[in-house]
Design a protein around this motif. Structure first.
Motif, mmCIF file in Angstrom:
data_model
loop_
_atom_site.group_PDB
_atom_site.id
_atom_site.type_symbol
_atom_site.label_atom_id
_atom_site.label_comp_id
_atom_site.label_asym_id
_atom_site.label_seq_id
_atom_site.Cartn_x
_atom_site.Cartn_y
_atom_site.Cartn_z
ATOM 1 N N UNK A 1 0.402 9.261 8.003
ATOM 2 C CA UNK A 1 -0.753 9.448 8.917
ATOM 3 C C UNK A 1 -1.486 8.155 8.501
ATOM 4 N N UNK A 2 -1.442 7.694 7.542
ATOM 5 C CA UNK A 2 -2.249 6.601 6.985
ATOM 6 C C UNK A 2 -1.701 4.959 7.306
ATOM 7 N N UNK B 1 -5.261 -2.383 10.374
ATOM 8 C CA UNK B 1 -6.448 -2.998 9.617
ATOM 9 C C UNK B 1 -5.941 -4.323 9.099
ATOM 10 N N UNK C 1 0.860 4.342 -2.647
ATOM 11 C CA UNK C 1 0.752 5.674 -2.159
ATOM 12 C C UNK C 1 1.674 6.937 -2.496
ATOM 13 N N UNK D 1 -2.745 2.848 10.488
ATOM 14 C CA UNK D 1 -4.198 2.464 10.378
ATOM 15 C C UNK D 1 -3.938 1.418 9.239
ATOM 16 N N UNK D 2 -3.248 1.593 8.219
ATOM 17 C CA UNK D 2 -3.115 0.116 7.259
ATOM 18 C C UNK D 2 -2.695 -0.933 7.861
ATOM 19 N N UNK E 1 0.809 -1.270 -0.032
ATOM 20 C CA UNK E 1 -0.051 -0.071 -0.058
ATOM 21 C C UNK E 1 0.967 1.192 -0.109
ATOM 22 N N UNK F 1 -5.675 -7.057 11.783
ATOM 23 C CA UNK F 1 -6.998 -7.487 12.057
ATOM 24 C C UNK F 1 -7.455 -8.365 11.014
ATOM 25 N N UNK F 2 -7.515 -7.999 9.861
ATOM 26 C CA UNK F 2 -7.989 -8.484 8.481
ATOM 27 C C UNK F 2 -7.294 -9.994 8.289
ATOM 28 N N UNK G 1 1.590 7.423 -6.438
ATOM 29 C CA UNK G 1 0.809 8.320 -6.282
ATOM 30 C C UNK G 1 1.310 9.818 -6.093
ATOM 31 N N UNK H 1 -8.190 -12.907 10.693
ATOM 32 C CA UNK H 1 -9.569 -13.536 10.596
ATOM 33 C C UNK H 1 -9.522 -14.645 9.408
ATOM 34 N N UNK H 2 -8.220 -14.553 8.731
ATOM 35 C CA UNK H 2 -8.128 -15.580 7.551
ATOM 36 C C UNK H 2 -7.106 -16.610 8.087
ATOM 37 N N UNK I 1 2.119 14.036 4.345
ATOM 38 C CA UNK I 1 1.569 14.027 5.452
ATOM 39 C C UNK I 1 0.432 12.960 5.608
ATOM 40 N N UNK I 2 -0.504 12.940 4.648
ATOM 41 C CA UNK I 2 -1.630 12.177 4.400
ATOM 42 C C UNK I 2 -0.994 10.815 4.489
ATOM 43 N N UNK I 3 -0.163 10.532 3.712
ATOM 44 C CA UNK I 3 0.255 9.232 3.699
ATOM 45 C C UNK I 3 0.946 8.564 4.732
#
Lengths: 243, 231, 251
Positions: free
Chosen positions: C160-161, C168, C131, C164-165, C127, C171-172, C134, C175-176, C156-158
């Protein structure tokens, strides 16, 4: 961008540009659009900005309106930088800045509300009457002619009674009668005016002094006496030839 | 936010009124987004040949991909329209706090996406023969939509001023949205499958979604001025 | 003028020192990787890749962290140098992220039995790669004066993400069922492994600093030329006009 302190006299001036430079950035070159422009305009003064195409007239007005940041230097309107002085700025350019889907009245009402004009409804009605469009108040802007649209745009620029009017070729699409109307309204508004136009006759009628820009520099500054369009024309042509 | 709250609210209301009026007269965005969403759903159901037992497993992903695409359309239009007609300058010239411009745009995009969802969710329930837990589905789609539109509105303001903007917006948006996509799909799945078992999971996914929303809405409000300013 | 020249000289010396230093360390750590480290009991020679893979991953994250910091600094100060640093670091970061993904796959195939798995670290790295591609595209496509501002914002946005990526995808993943078991567990790292790894980390970090320094320098020279209008632009030249370097082609 460091915000320099305004020179002390700027507080009493309607507009002050202090050593302003700006750049035009293309993909492969960065060209100066304004170089070291200093200009002071007293409240109520009307100044004509003349110069050949590409001399930096639009850039100067956009910087004064706070739509563009200078790369160096400072700008103040009544001693305040443009970003904090939005309430006192009226800006009109060749693009009408109107929403096609809204009617003339709705466009003005939208602007009036954003500027916090008291009793916006009545004010909008007055403005529409003044620009002679009361009968088309409920017409969508895209059904109006170019000249009518420009008149709505003029009304939009004046709706909040701006103390400083920045007019960037406002005569685009206007016939002679409409331009007389613009002249009259601008005179009546008693605002400080910066007018960029190629119609030097009209400009000389309306304004008290002239600044001629060439290649982003002030090449001529006529400060006293009634303006003579032919005289200005000579300077602009001279500027174009030397460019 | 400004100290002058009544004025801020009046301006915000004017901005919202303008968004609604422009969209209701042009119908450029909502209609296209809704029809596009329905089309995608139909194509998915052809592509997967969904029988009832598979549907519950695939539907959450199908739904959110559909909404993401429709949202991308809505986002792509919102600033591009203002920029192409130069009306962005009206907003920039006015003595309006930038956050009000952002919030109005965000509201417009969220409203468009919600309209799409209101049409597409019943359609997909019919198409895939699903049984859903309504409130829980609404909550996860609502939070997901807010997160998607929140960063999306910021990025749309950026890409409106780039070449190839229609291509660039999803390239920026979708990688950032990976957590939202995962969390929404997971919590939607919990709302679609037969009740029981997975409730706890859905809870933590919803919490993650809410966290994402708060973080990215906050960042977007902070950064919006840099995205929209014309210098 | 004199002062500018001595600064120039100083910077040149620093850059060269970084280059020579990182080259030396890379030579030593590469030698160590192939000749000093013993093959792993479980993974055999494949484990040697850790001395490239881990430092590269570290450099990639470091690079994106620098993009983040440079973004904040640029928006606050509007100094071109921060924009240059951000761009340089992002380019180096994308390069190293690509290498991380490639080396990871090369290792994964013999050990995991697959080129790719949706492990949280892999997912996050992939990811990140998207990012910052881009980010580089926005730099290339933004209308001219806006590029640096937009890039800072995305940097900055990237960043900060990223957490969280990662969260997630953890957790994802849980479950597999894990598709393949990664057998990195149950081995005691020996002291020599740790030392070699630290050496590689130092080597790659220096190498990163060297690449960024060179790239920033190129940006500065380019910006200087653009402001003097000296970058030859073939696209702008009318057809049939002399080539920008002045020598009209004659046949």
């Amino acid at each position: 961008m460091s915000e320099a302190a305004p020179p002390p006299e700027a507080a009493s001036q309607a507009l002050r540009l202090q050593a302003v430079s700006a750049h035009y950035q293309g993909q492969s070159v960065t060209k100066p659009a304004l170089a070291d422009v200093t200009l002071a305009v007293q409240p109520g003064e009307r100044v004509l900005i003349a110069g050949p195409n590409g001399a930096g007239k639009s850039t100067l007005l956009r910087i004064a309106a706070g739509l563009m940041r200078p790369s160096a230097g400072g700008v103040w309107l009544h001693g305040v930088e443009p970003r904090r002085a939005r309430q006192v700025i009226g800006y009109l350019a060749h693009a009408t800045l109107l929403y096609d889907e809204l009617t003339a009245q709705e466009n003005l009402l939208f602007a009036a509300t954003l500027y916090g004009v008291p009793e916006p409804g009545a004010r909008v009605e007055t403005m529409l009457r003044q620009v002679g469009l009361s009968s088309r108040a409920d017409s969508r802007v895209d059904t109006l002619s170019r000249g009518q649209q420009q008149r709505v745009a003029l009304a939009r620029a004046l709706v909040h009674r701006p103390a400083v009017l920045l007019l960037d070729e406002p005569d685009t699409g206007l016939d002679a009668a409409a331009f007389d109307l613009l002249e009259e309204l601008v005179r009546d508004a008693e605002s400080t005016v910066l007018l960029a136009t190629h119609d030097l006759q009209a400009g000389a009628r309306l304004c008290q002094r002239t600044v001629v820009l060439t290649d982003g520099r002030v090449s001529h500054h006529a400060t006293s006496g009634p303006l003579d369009a032919r005289d200005i024309e000579r300077h602009v042509r001279g500027a174009a030839a030397s460019a | 936010m400004t100290a002058n709250r009544p004025r801020y609210l009046r301006q915000l209301r004017a901005l919202l009124w303008k968004e609604a009026l422009v969209e209701s007269r042009s119908r450029e965005t909502v209609l296209a987004a809704v029809i596009f969403a329905l089309l995608i759903l139909v194509i998915f159901s052809f592509a997967f040949d969904l029988r009832v037992d598979q549907a519950a497993a695939v539907a959450p992903g199908v739904l959110w991909v559909t909404f993401s695409f429709a949202g991308d359309i809505a986002l792509g239009r919102t600033f591009a329209r203002e920029r192409d007609r130069r009306t962005l300058d009206v907003l920039l010239l006015a003595p309006v706090d930038r956050s009000a411009i952002y919030l109005a745009k965000l509201a417009a995009v969220v409203a468009t996406m919600l309209l799409v969802e209101i049409v597409a969710v019943p359609a997909s329930i019919g198409l895939f023969n699903l049984r859903v837990d309504g409130p829980r589905l609404a909550l996860s789609l609502g939070l997901g939509t807010l997160g998607f539109a929140g960063v999306g509105t910021l990025l749309a303001a950026v890409t409106a001023h780039t070449r190839a903007r229609e291509a660039l917006l999803p390239l920026l948006l979708f990688p950032l949205q990976v957590p939202v996509i995962l969390a929404t799909v997971k919590s939607t799945a919990a709302a679609i499958q037969v009740p029981g078992g997975e409730a706890a999971d859905a809870g933590s996914w919803l919490a993650l979604l809410a966290g994402f929303d708060v973080l990215f809405l906050g960042l977007s409000v902070l950064l919006f001025d840099y995205a929209i300013a014309d210098d | 003028m004199l002062r500018a020249d001595s600064e120039e000289l100083e910077r040149g010396v620093t850059t060269r020192a970084l280059g020579i230093g990182s080259l030396l360390l890379l030579v030593v750590s590469t030698y160590g990787t192939f000749f000093l480290a013993r093959p792993d009991r479980v993974q055999g020679d494949a484990a040697r890749i850790v001395y490239f893979h881990v430092p590269m991953a570290w450099v990639a994250f470091l690079a994106f962290f620098v993009v983040f910091i440079a973004g904040i600094a640029y928006l606050r100060t509007r100094k071109a140098i921060w924009d240059h640093v951000g761009r340089a670091s992002a380019e180096v970061g994308v390069l190293f992220t690509t290498l991380v993904l490639v080396t990871g796959s090369i290792w994964g195939f013999p050990i995991w039995g697959t080129w790719w798995s949706w492990d949280p670290k892999l997912t996050t790295t992939l990811i990140l790669w998207f990012l910052y591609l881009g980010y580089l595209m926005v730099r290339a496509y933004a209308e001219p004066p806006r590029g640096p501002r937009y890039a800072a914002l995305l940097g900055i946005l990237g960043f900060a993400d990223v957490p969280i990526v990662y969260l997630s995808s953890v957790w994802w993943r849980t479950l597999h069922p894990a598709p393949v078991i990664g057998p990195l567990a149950a081995q005691q790292p020996s002291a020599s492994i740790v030392w070699l790894l630290l050496l590689s980390l130092a080597a790659f970090t220096l190498f990163y600093a060297f690449l960024v320094a060179v790239r920033v320098r190129i940006e500065q020279v380019g910006a200087g030329l653009r402001s003097q209008g000296e970058v030859p632009s073939y696209a702008d030249a009318p057809i049939g006009s002399p080539a920008p370097h002045g020598g009209a082609a004659r046949i």
